[in-house]
Design a protein around this motif. Structure first.
Motif, PDB file in Angstrom:
ATOM      1  N   LEU A  79      -2.787  -4.725  -3.057  1.00 59.00           N
ATOM      2  CA  LEU A  79      -2.035  -5.793  -3.702  1.00 59.00           C
ATOM      3  C   LEU A  79      -1.213  -5.204  -4.843  1.00 59.00           C
ATOM      4  O   LEU A  79      -1.769  -4.635  -5.786  1.00 59.00           O
ATOM      5  N   PHE A  80       0.097  -5.351  -4.768  1.00 56.24           N
ATOM      6  CA  PHE A  80       0.965  -4.954  -5.874  1.00 56.24           C
ATOM      7  C   PHE A  80       1.239  -6.166  -6.756  1.00 56.24           C
ATOM      8  O   PHE A  80       1.574  -7.242  -6.258  1.00 56.24           O
ATOM      9  N   THR A  81       1.146  -5.985  -8.078  1.00 56.44           N
ATOM     10  CA  THR A  81       1.450  -7.078  -8.999  1.00 56.44           C
ATOM     11  C   THR A  81       2.943  -7.205  -9.262  1.00 56.44           C
ATOM     12  O   THR A  81       3.459  -8.315  -9.372  1.00 56.44           O
ATOM     13  N   HIS A  82       3.635  -6.065  -9.370  1.00 55.22           N
ATOM     14  CA  HIS A  82       5.080  -6.085  -9.628  1.00 55.22           C
ATOM     15  C   HIS A  82       5.620  -4.673  -9.451  1.00 55.22           C
ATOM     16  O   HIS A  82       4.861  -3.743  -9.147  1.00 55.22           O
ATOM     17  N   SER A  83       6.926  -4.516  -9.669  1.00 56.65           N
ATOM     18  CA  SER A  83       7.585  -3.271  -9.276  1.00 56.65           C
ATOM     19  C   SER A  83       7.699  -2.236 -10.387  1.00 56.65           C
ATOM     20  O   SER A  83       8.250  -1.163 -10.152  1.00 56.65           O
ATOM     21  N   ASP A 128       4.662   1.930 -13.526  1.00 55.82           N
ATOM     22  CA  ASP A 128       3.254   2.230 -13.796  1.00 55.82           C
ATOM     23  C   ASP A 128       2.311   1.447 -12.901  1.00 55.82           C
ATOM     24  O   ASP A 128       1.102   1.688 -12.905  1.00 55.82           O
ATOM     25  N   HIS A 129       2.839   0.528 -12.101  1.00 57.41           N
ATOM     26  CA  HIS A 129       2.029  -0.250 -11.165  1.00 57.41           C
ATOM     27  C   HIS A 129       2.441  -0.025  -9.711  1.00 57.41           C
ATOM     28  O   HIS A 129       1.663  -0.319  -8.807  1.00 57.41           O
ATOM     29  N   CYS A 130       3.637   0.463  -9.510  1.00 51.63           N
ATOM     30  CA  CYS A 130       4.185   0.545  -8.149  1.00 51.63           C
ATOM     31  C   CYS A 130       4.829   1.906  -7.916  1.00 51.63           C
ATOM     32  O   CYS A 130       5.987   2.129  -8.279  1.00 51.63           O
ATOM     33  N   TYR A 131       4.060   2.820  -7.332  1.00 46.74           N
ATOM     34  CA  TYR A 131       4.552   4.117  -6.880  1.00 46.74           C
ATOM     35  C   TYR A 131       4.237   4.207  -5.384  1.00 46.74           C
ATOM     36  O   TYR A 131       3.223   4.791  -4.969  1.00 46.74           O
ATOM     37  N   PRO A 132       5.080   3.581  -4.553  1.00 40.07           N
ATOM     38  CA  PRO A 132       4.735   3.420  -3.137  1.00 40.07           C
ATOM     39  C   PRO A 132       4.986   4.650  -2.280  1.00 40.07           C
ATOM     40  O   PRO A 132       4.667   4.635  -1.087  1.00 40.07           O
ATOM     41  N   ASN A 133       5.526   5.724  -2.867  1.00 39.13           N
ATOM     42  CA  ASN A 133       5.832   6.916  -2.071  1.00 39.13           C
ATOM     43  C   ASN A 133       4.604   7.468  -1.351  1.00 39.13           C
ATOM     44  O   ASN A 133       4.712   8.031  -0.257  1.00 39.13           O
ATOM     45  N   ASP A 134       3.435   7.288  -1.956  1.00 38.27           N
ATOM     46  CA  ASP A 134       2.215   7.819  -1.323  1.00 38.27           C
ATOM     47  C   ASP A 134       1.887   7.124  -0.008  1.00 38.27           C
ATOM     48  O   ASP A 134       1.114   7.667   0.792  1.00 38.27           O
ATOM     49  N   LEU A 135       2.463   5.951   0.241  1.00 35.81           N
ATOM     50  CA  LEU A 135       2.200   5.270   1.507  1.00 35.81           C
ATOM     51  C   LEU A 135       2.705   6.077   2.700  1.00 35.81           C
ATOM     52  O   LEU A 135       2.166   5.956   3.806  1.00 35.81           O
ATOM     53  N   GLU A 136       3.717   6.910   2.475  1.00 30.26           N
ATOM     54  CA  GLU A 136       4.199   7.774   3.562  1.00 30.26           C
ATOM     55  C   GLU A 136       3.112   8.703   4.078  1.00 30.26           C
ATOM     56  O   GLU A 136       3.121   9.106   5.239  1.00 30.26           O
ATOM     57  N   LEU A 137       2.170   9.028   3.195  1.00 26.32           N
ATOM     58  CA  LEU A 137       1.159  10.027   3.534  1.00 26.32           C
ATOM     59  C   LEU A 137       0.006   9.470   4.350  1.00 26.32           C
ATOM     60  O   LEU A 137      -0.939  10.193   4.674  1.00 26.32           O
ATOM     61  N   LEU A 138       0.094   8.207   4.735  1.00 32.04           N
ATOM     62  CA  LEU A 138      -0.896   7.618   5.641  1.00 32.04           C
ATOM     63  C   LEU A 138      -0.803   8.186   7.054  1.00 32.04           C
ATOM     64  O   LEU A 138      -1.762   8.131   7.816  1.00 32.04           O
ATOM     65  N   ASP A 177       9.314  -9.510  -3.708  1.00 33.69           N
ATOM     66  CA  ASP A 177      10.525  -8.980  -3.089  1.00 33.69           C
ATOM     67  C   ASP A 177      10.978  -7.670  -3.726  1.00 33.69           C
ATOM     68  O   ASP A 177      11.489  -6.781  -3.031  1.00 33.69           O
ATOM     69  N   ALA A 178      10.777  -7.517  -5.042  1.00 29.46           N
ATOM     70  CA  ALA A 178      11.163  -6.274  -5.701  1.00 29.46           C
ATOM     71  C   ALA A 178      10.289  -5.112  -5.246  1.00 29.46           C
ATOM     72  O   ALA A 178      10.767  -3.986  -5.049  1.00 29.46           O
ATOM     73  N   VAL A 179       9.006  -5.380  -5.059  1.00 31.26           N
ATOM     74  CA  VAL A 179       8.099  -4.359  -4.525  1.00 31.26           C
ATOM     75  C   VAL A 179       8.501  -3.991  -3.102  1.00 31.26           C
ATOM     76  O   VAL A 179       8.526  -2.812  -2.720  1.00 31.26           O
ATOM     77  N   GLU A 180       8.845  -5.000  -2.309  1.00 29.76           N
ATOM     78  CA  GLU A 180       9.251  -4.748  -0.925  1.00 29.76           C
ATOM     79  C   GLU A 180      10.440  -3.791  -0.873  1.00 29.76           C
ATOM     80  O   GLU A 180      10.481  -2.873  -0.045  1.00 29.76           O
ATOM     81  N   LYS A 181      11.401  -3.960  -1.768  1.00 31.55           N
ATOM     82  CA  LYS A 181      12.563  -3.069  -1.805  1.00 31.55           C
ATOM     83  C   LYS A 181      12.151  -1.646  -2.154  1.00 31.55           C
ATOM     84  O   LYS A 181      12.665  -0.678  -1.573  1.00 31.55           O
ATOM     85  N   LYS A 182      11.224  -1.489  -3.096  1.00 33.10           N
ATOM     86  CA  LYS A 182      10.766  -0.151  -3.451  1.00 33.10           C
ATOM     87  C   LYS A 182      10.002   0.503  -2.307  1.00 33.10           C
ATOM     88  O   LYS A 182      10.140   1.703  -2.059  1.00 33.10           O
ATOM     89  N   VAL A 183       9.188  -0.281  -1.607  1.00 34.60           N
ATOM     90  CA  VAL A 183       8.454   0.249  -0.457  1.00 34.60           C
ATOM     91  C   VAL A 183       9.420   0.684   0.634  1.00 34.60           C
ATOM     92  O   VAL A 183       9.278   1.765   1.221  1.00 34.60           O
ATOM     93  N   ALA A 220      11.099   3.913  -0.426  1.00 35.21           N
ATOM     94  CA  ALA A 220      10.189   5.060  -0.445  1.00 35.21           C
ATOM     95  C   ALA A 220       9.850   5.547   0.951  1.00 35.21           C
ATOM     96  O   ALA A 220       9.637   6.748   1.167  1.00 35.21           O
ATOM     97  N   CYS A 221       9.765   4.628   1.900  1.00 39.52           N
ATOM     98  CA  CYS A 221       9.252   4.968   3.233  1.00 39.52           C
ATOM     99  C   CYS A 221      10.333   4.997   4.303  1.00 39.52           C
ATOM    100  O   CYS A 221      10.024   5.109   5.488  1.00 39.52           O
ATOM    101  N   ASN A 222      11.574   4.946   3.894  1.00 37.45           N
ATOM    102  CA  ASN A 222      12.681   4.869   4.850  1.00 37.45           C
ATOM    103  C   ASN A 222      12.884   6.156   5.627  1.00 37.45           C
ATOM    104  O   ASN A 222      13.391   6.147   6.746  1.00 37.45           O
ATOM    105  N   SER A 223      12.484   7.273   5.040  1.00 41.69           N
ATOM    106  CA  SER A 223      12.784   8.557   5.672  1.00 41.69           C
ATOM    107  C   SER A 223      11.847   8.884   6.823  1.00 41.69           C
ATOM    108  O   SER A 223      12.164   9.731   7.658  1.00 41.69           O
ATOM    109  N   LEU A 224      10.683   8.245   6.866  1.00 41.18           N
ATOM    110  CA  LEU A 224       9.685   8.557   7.886  1.00 41.18           C
ATOM    111  C   LEU A 224       9.282   7.275   8.592  1.00 41.18           C
ATOM    112  O   LEU A 224       8.329   6.598   8.206  1.00 41.18           O
ATOM    113  N   GLY A 225      10.003   6.945   9.634  1.00 38.56           N
ATOM    114  CA  GLY A 225       9.835   5.652  10.291  1.00 38.56           C
ATOM    115  C   GLY A 225       8.468   5.419  10.882  1.00 38.56           C
ATOM    116  O   GLY A 225       7.992   4.292  10.945  1.00 38.56           O
TER     117      GLY A 225
END
Length: 274
Positions: A73-77, A80-90, A108-114, A117-122
């Motif tokens: 669960l992300f609270t906001h973008s 210090d709360h939203c560093y979604p780049n690590d999701l690529e490493l799943l 929606d702001a978190v969705e844009k950051k995600v 961050a993850c656009n390069s590795l589909g």
């Protein structure tokens, strides 16, 4: 139900990344519970609140077992709360063992950051699914019922905080928000409290805020409101968390002031079962 406070600082961490003020120097010298990483918490072993830049540090030293996390669960973008780049490493070849699909929630702001961050590795999309949350939304996910509430925080972003229930116990995780609004309280009344644990923002510690964050006096007022409305009772655990060096109190002093209001001051690695 159990909560683990993996990180308990505001955005600059404590000591601050680029700060050598008196309080940051003292924290470095004293060490221990005065060292605070960026805010992150874990419910039981499988529901994660926020993913800050210190997420990997919490895996190394905080006991976080990433393979067990099924919900994020992300609270906001804010960074210090939203560093979604690590999701690529799943995904492979970075992880050979993560099974299933992580369910990720945010605004929606978190969705844009995600997305960025993850656009390069589909292929990573096979490893997690993003769900947009708005204030008032409730979802059942991996054994929890999660309700998003509107946070009083950043201009230009609909920030969130969360009520989380396992069907027996519930926690209110209210961070990066000012004082609870009537809208918040009405929603909580519909969720059939009393709450097992309430975790309240205390970024400003000795100072009042109430608009975008809270200080201890603000948090104490929220405690009394929740008790008066029957949303909490004498068995409810109250915790203050998310501290900035601008607030003025190192850990022992923070604990003493919080205890005077019947609340516990969080520290990195603290676990509470309730």
């Amino acid at each position: 139900m159990k909560i683990t406070y993996l990180g308990t600082a505001a955005g600059e961490a404590w000591p601050g990344v680029f700060c050598d003020c008196d309080l940051c120097r003292k924290a470095r010298t004293l060490g221990g519970k005065n060292i605070r990483t960026r805010s992150q918490a874990l419910i039981n072993e499988d529901l994660l609140l926020d993913m800050p830049p210190d997420h990997y540090l919490h895996i190394l030293y905080g006991g976080l077992e990433p393979g067990r996390v099924r919900t994020l669960l992300f609270t906001h973008s804010h960074s210090d709360h939203c560093y979604p780049n690590d999701l690529e490493l799943l995904q492979e070849p970075f992880s050979h063992t993560y099974e299933g699909q992580m369910q990720v929630f945010g605004n929606d702001a978190v969705e844009k950051k995600v997305e960025a961050a993850c656009n390069s590795l589909g292929g990573v999309r096979e490893r997690f699914a993003f769900h947009r949350m708005n204030p008032g939304d409730t979802v059942d996910v991996n054994g929890y019922t999660v309700t998003a509430l509107r946070a009083s925080h950043a201009r230009g972003e609909t920030c969130l905080f969360y009520h989380i229930s396992d069907g027996t116990r519930s926690v209110l995780y209210a961070h990066d928000t000012g004082a609870l609004t009537e809208e918040n309280l009405e929603m909580l009344l519909r969720l059939h409290a009393p709450l097992g644990l309430v975790s309240l923002d205390c970024t400003m510690q000795s100072q009042r805020d109430g608009q975008y964050h809270m200080g201890l006096a603000d948090a104490a007022e929220q405690k009394e409101i929740l008790l008066r409305k029957g949303l909490a009772d004498r068995n409810t655990v109250f915790v203050v968390n998310h501290f900035s060096h601008n607030g003025g109190w190192l850990h022992e002093e923070m604990c003493a002031h919080a205890a005077a209001y019947g609340m516990t001051a969080a520290y990195d690695g603290m676990q509470i079962e309730f």
